[in-house]
Write an enzyme that holds these catalytic residues in place. Structure first.
Site, PDB file in Angstrom:
ATOM      1  N   ASP A  99       0.875  -1.171   0.000  1.00  0.00           N
ATOM      2  CA  ASP A  99       0.000   0.000   0.000  1.00  0.00           C
ATOM      3  C   ASP A  99       0.914   1.223   0.000  1.00  0.00           C
ATOM      4  O   ASP A  99       1.890   1.264   0.742  1.00  0.00           O
ATOM      5  CB  ASP A  99      -0.873  -0.006   1.262  1.00  0.00           C
ATOM      6  CG  ASP A  99      -2.252   0.568   1.003  1.00  0.00           C
ATOM      7  OD1 ASP A  99      -2.318   1.685   0.460  1.00  0.00           O
ATOM      8  OD2 ASP A  99      -3.248  -0.084   1.359  1.00  0.00           O
ATOM      9  N   ASP A 200      -2.911   4.916  -2.384  1.00  0.00           N
ATOM     10  CA  ASP A 200      -3.949   5.463  -1.522  1.00  0.00           C
ATOM     11  C   ASP A 200      -4.297   6.911  -1.867  1.00  0.00           C
ATOM     12  O   ASP A 200      -3.390   7.734  -2.070  1.00  0.00           O
ATOM     13  CB  ASP A 200      -3.401   5.401  -0.082  1.00  0.00           C
ATOM     14  CG  ASP A 200      -4.426   5.748   0.973  1.00  0.00           C
ATOM     15  OD1 ASP A 200      -5.317   4.922   1.203  1.00  0.00           O
ATOM     16  OD2 ASP A 200      -4.346   6.839   1.553  1.00  0.00           O
ATOM     17  N   GLU A 257      -6.336   4.188  -5.986  1.00  0.00           N
ATOM     18  CA  GLU A 257      -7.624   4.477  -5.339  1.00  0.00           C
ATOM     19  C   GLU A 257      -7.998   5.882  -5.793  1.00  0.00           C
ATOM     20  O   GLU A 257      -7.465   6.871  -5.294  1.00  0.00           O
ATOM     21  CB  GLU A 257      -7.498   4.430  -3.817  1.00  0.00           C
ATOM     22  CG  GLU A 257      -8.855   4.611  -3.133  1.00  0.00           C
ATOM     23  CD  GLU A 257      -8.768   5.063  -1.671  1.00  0.00           C
ATOM     24  OE1 GLU A 257      -9.671   4.723  -0.904  1.00  0.00           O
ATOM     25  OE2 GLU A 257      -7.825   5.776  -1.306  1.00  0.00           O
ATOM     26  N   HIS A 329     -11.311  -2.930   2.859  1.00  0.00           N
ATOM     27  CA  HIS A 329     -11.209  -2.575   4.282  1.00  0.00           C
ATOM     28  C   HIS A 329     -11.933  -1.275   4.619  1.00  0.00           C
ATOM     29  O   HIS A 329     -12.000  -0.911   5.788  1.00  0.00           O
ATOM     30  CB  HIS A 329      -9.727  -2.445   4.663  1.00  0.00           C
ATOM     31  CG  HIS A 329      -9.080  -1.270   3.988  1.00  0.00           C
ATOM     32  ND1 HIS A 329      -8.929  -1.199   2.619  1.00  0.00           N
ATOM     33  CD2 HIS A 329      -8.608  -0.114   4.477  1.00  0.00           C
ATOM     34  CE1 HIS A 329      -8.374  -0.037   2.314  1.00  0.00           C
ATOM     35  NE2 HIS A 329      -8.170   0.651   3.415  1.00  0.00           N
ATOM     36  N   ASP A 330     -12.443  -0.575   3.615  1.00  0.00           N
ATOM     37  CA  ASP A 330     -13.171   0.681   3.859  1.00  0.00           C
ATOM     38  C   ASP A 330     -14.673   0.521   3.682  1.00  0.00           C
ATOM     39  O   ASP A 330     -15.413   1.503   3.755  1.00  0.00           O
ATOM     40  CB  ASP A 330     -12.718   1.768   2.877  1.00  0.00           C
ATOM     41  CG  ASP A 330     -11.301   2.234   3.137  1.00  0.00           C
ATOM     42  OD1 ASP A 330     -10.860   2.192   4.306  1.00  0.00           O
ATOM     43  OD2 ASP A 330     -10.638   2.651   2.173  1.00  0.00           O
TER      44      ASP A 330
HETATM   45  C1  GLC Z   1      -7.864   5.460   1.860  1.00  0.00           C
HETATM   46  C2  GLC Z   1      -7.756   4.202   2.692  1.00  0.00           C
HETATM   47  C3  GLC Z   1      -8.448   4.434   3.993  1.00  0.00           C
HETATM   48  C4  GLC Z   1      -7.767   5.565   4.714  1.00  0.00           C
HETATM   49  C5  GLC Z   1      -7.665   6.811   3.820  1.00  0.00           C
HETATM   50  C6  GLC Z   1      -6.648   7.767   4.363  1.00  0.00           C
HETATM   51  O1  GLC Z   1      -9.164   5.764   1.533  1.00  0.00           O
HETATM   52  O2  GLC Z   1      -8.267   3.113   1.982  1.00  0.00           O
HETATM   53  O3  GLC Z   1      -8.480   3.279   4.795  1.00  0.00           O
HETATM   54  O4  GLC Z   1      -8.477   5.876   5.858  1.00  0.00           O
HETATM   55  O5  GLC Z   1      -7.243   6.522   2.517  1.00  0.00           O
HETATM   56  O6  GLC Z   1      -5.354   7.270   4.171  1.00  0.00           O
END
Ligand code: GLC
Ligand code: CA
Length: 558
Positions: A99, A200, A257, A329-330
């Site tokens: 990540d 991310d 993402e 995980h979100d």
């Molecule tokens: C992304 C991650 C999430 C995190 C956010 C801030 O959305 O997937 O889990 O809280 O970024 O890093």
């Protein structure tokens, strides 16, 4: 799309290390836990593992707040454990994807600590330090986790920007020195042997340096910070620079993402020369985005969900591939979210998995999805760990909802639903730990766990193995990787169906999400049944009879 790439036909699996498997009894999953399950993942058919952050972190946002990009969190093990994981994965011909959290770091990171000590010095320019306006913060942005995006810097009239928690200061991508430090770090991991990254919150790296105010959109008088992100141009230059200085040199796989992408920009992101190999397809997940938060999220009906997937697939195949997911995980668990209550059964779980995994794209399976893990039940707000759930609860209460209503929403939407420990067996704490787990175990672990599904050839786990094996089989790999997506039976109420086809083959995936049976005439005669969640082996005739929650995969080649 002309060129084939090494990652096109891969099946990926996301591990959230904290909740995967604990091997030393401290209640926290660890790298040795991951290593011990590589054979399990190999048997499932996994080629590529995305590890949610394992770097050193204070865990304010569960590792998405990194205090040292070159160190492994001691909770998870050591660099030696990580190297062992790389070596063991390589032996099995599996890839490890890290990540990459580079929009922000932790406030405990050395850079930020140095910046605080010298707020006008070199390191302050690694971040966004700005003067307030008339005793107020520099702008009226609300952070993703609630409250202002600006935090005062003690002893000064300055504030620093954080789009997530205040412990996650945003990094200043305009500073070439900072960019170079990040590139060096990325290349260091690539040199070590990781073959790619999940990246991310990457769209957030470009800011409007004027930091203009936006129209307030909540009772706090603030405006969601993504409005600034959406309004600014130029993220592409950063992303191009990033790619040329890092990933390109290693032929690395990258999955971004990316939210709030501009209209028409998809091919810049995932086309032949795109910034990334791929990005996640969140289109179905975004359907339940509320205007203000979880509390005003619209409910999503089957037709809307189906049409969204179809539209998204049709658009993506014109420029590249996306990574398809049911959950991560979100997000809450997909079985609890996308299936009506009557379908939250092993049959329904298999149906949802089939429809998702045979889409055109790179499937990412989230830990526990392969056994059909579901949302947990939560009794009070203290049971949650997730920073975002706590904020969403507060917002719901402030908007006038009762405690019961706010809890109902958090139970449905909480990120902790995906973060409860993986259910390995029916022993205490589902075999996740011999100690006390950091987050509670779902109470259904006696019914849903890996060990009991191993014993049962009809289980969700065995079905997922067959499903992935079909996708990767020499005979169907080509069409299921590169074949076009063609929607079918769109005029039905509760059926989702599509073909994957190329010049030689045609495969039909057809599922009945309704309560009632469905009867449909086949448009192309079936030659063979490839997969059925009812265990059918006989090739159907001209008319298909689908029970409620039945899915079939048929070879309908000419
Ligand atoms: C992304 C991650 C999430 C995190 C956010 C801030 O959305 O997937 O889990 O809280 O970024 O890093
Ligand atoms: Ca541990």
């Amino acid at each position: 799309m002309n060129m084939t790439k090494w990652w096109h036909d891969k099946v990926a699996y996301q591990i959230y290390p904290k909740s995967f498997l604990d091997t030393n009894g401290d209640g926290i999953g660890d790298l040795q836990g991951v290593i011990s399950k590589l054979d399990y993942l190999k048997m499932l058919g996994i080629d590529m593992i995305w590890l949610s952050p394992v770097y050193q972190s204070p865990f304010v946002d569960e590792g998405y707040d990194i205090s040292d990009y070159y160190a492994i969190a001691e909770e998870f093990g050591s660099m030696a454990d990580f190297d062992e994981l790389l070596a063991e994965a390589k032996k099995r011909n599996m890839h490890i994807i890290m990540d990459l959290v580079i929009n922000h770091c932790s406030d405990r990171h050395e850079w930020f600590q140095k910046a605080l000590t010298d707020p006008y010095g070199e390191y302050a320019d690694y971040f966004y330090f700005r003067k307030g306006r008339n005793g107020n913060p520099p702008s009226n942005y609300r952070s993703y986790f609630g409250g202002s995006c600006w935090e005062p810097i003690p002893g000064t009239d300055l504030y620093y920007l954080h789009m997530f928690a205040k412990e996650q200061p945003d990094l200043n991508w305009e500073n070439p020195k900072l960019r170079q430090k990040l590139y060096d770090m990325i290349n260091w991991w690539l040199d070590k042997g990781v073959t790619g990254f999940r990246i991310d919150a990457i769209i957030n790296i470009k800011k409007n340096l004027d930091f203009p105010d936006f129209e307030p959109d909540g009772p706090d008088g603030l405006s969601s910070c993504w409005k600034m992100v959406e309004s600014v141009d130029g993220v592409g230059e950063f992303l191009d620079d990033l790619k040329r200085n890092t990933f390109d040199k290693y032929d690395a796989f990258t999955v971004g993402e990316v939210f709030n992408m501009k209209e028409g920009a998809l091919s810049d992101f995932i086309g032949e020369n795109g910034y990334f190999s791929t990005i996640f397809d969140f289109s179905a997940h975004c359907l339940s985005d509320g205007e203000h938060g979880w509390y005003d999220a619209p409910s999503v009906d089957f037709q809307t969900w189906r049409n969204t997937i179809i539209r998204s697939q049709l658009e993506i195949q014109e420029c590249g591939m996306e990574a398809t997911i049911i959950e991560n995980h979100d997000e809450p668990r997909g079985v609890s979210r996308f299936l009506p209550e009557y379908a939250q059964t092993p049959a329904g779980t298999k149906m949802l998995g089939t429809v998702n995994i045979l889409l055109r794209g790179i499937p990412f399976i989230y830990q526990g999805q392969e056994i059909g893990m579901q949302n947990a039940s939560w009794d009070n707000i203290e049971e949650f760990d997730d920073i975002s759930t706590k904020d969403q609860y507060r917002m719901a209460i402030e908007a006038g909802l009762t405690h019961e209503q706010a809890m109902e929403i958090c139970c449905r939407m909480s990120r902790d639903n995906a973060r409860t420990p993986v259910q390995w067996n029916d022993q205490p704490y589902a075999g996740f730990t011999t100690g006390t787990p950091w987050l509670k175990v779902n109470s259904n672990y006696k019914e849903i766990n890996v060990a009991c599904q191993e014993q049962d050839p009809d289980s969700v786990l065995h079905y997922y193995r067959r499903l992935i094996a079909l996708r990767k089989s020499p005979e169907y790999k080509g069409v299921l990787t590169y074949g076009r997506f063609v929607p079918a039976y769109e005029n039905t109420d509760f059926v989702i169906a599509y073909y994957r086809q190329d010049s030689k083959q045609r495969v039909l995936i057809i599922a009945n999400f309704g309560v009632e049976p469905a009867e449909l005439a086949l448009e192309y005669p079936a030659r063979r049944i490839l997969l059925s969640n009812q265990g059918l082996t006989e090739t159907p005739g001209q008319v298909l009879h689908l029970q409620s929650c039945e899915v079939m995969v048929l070879d309908c080649s000419d």
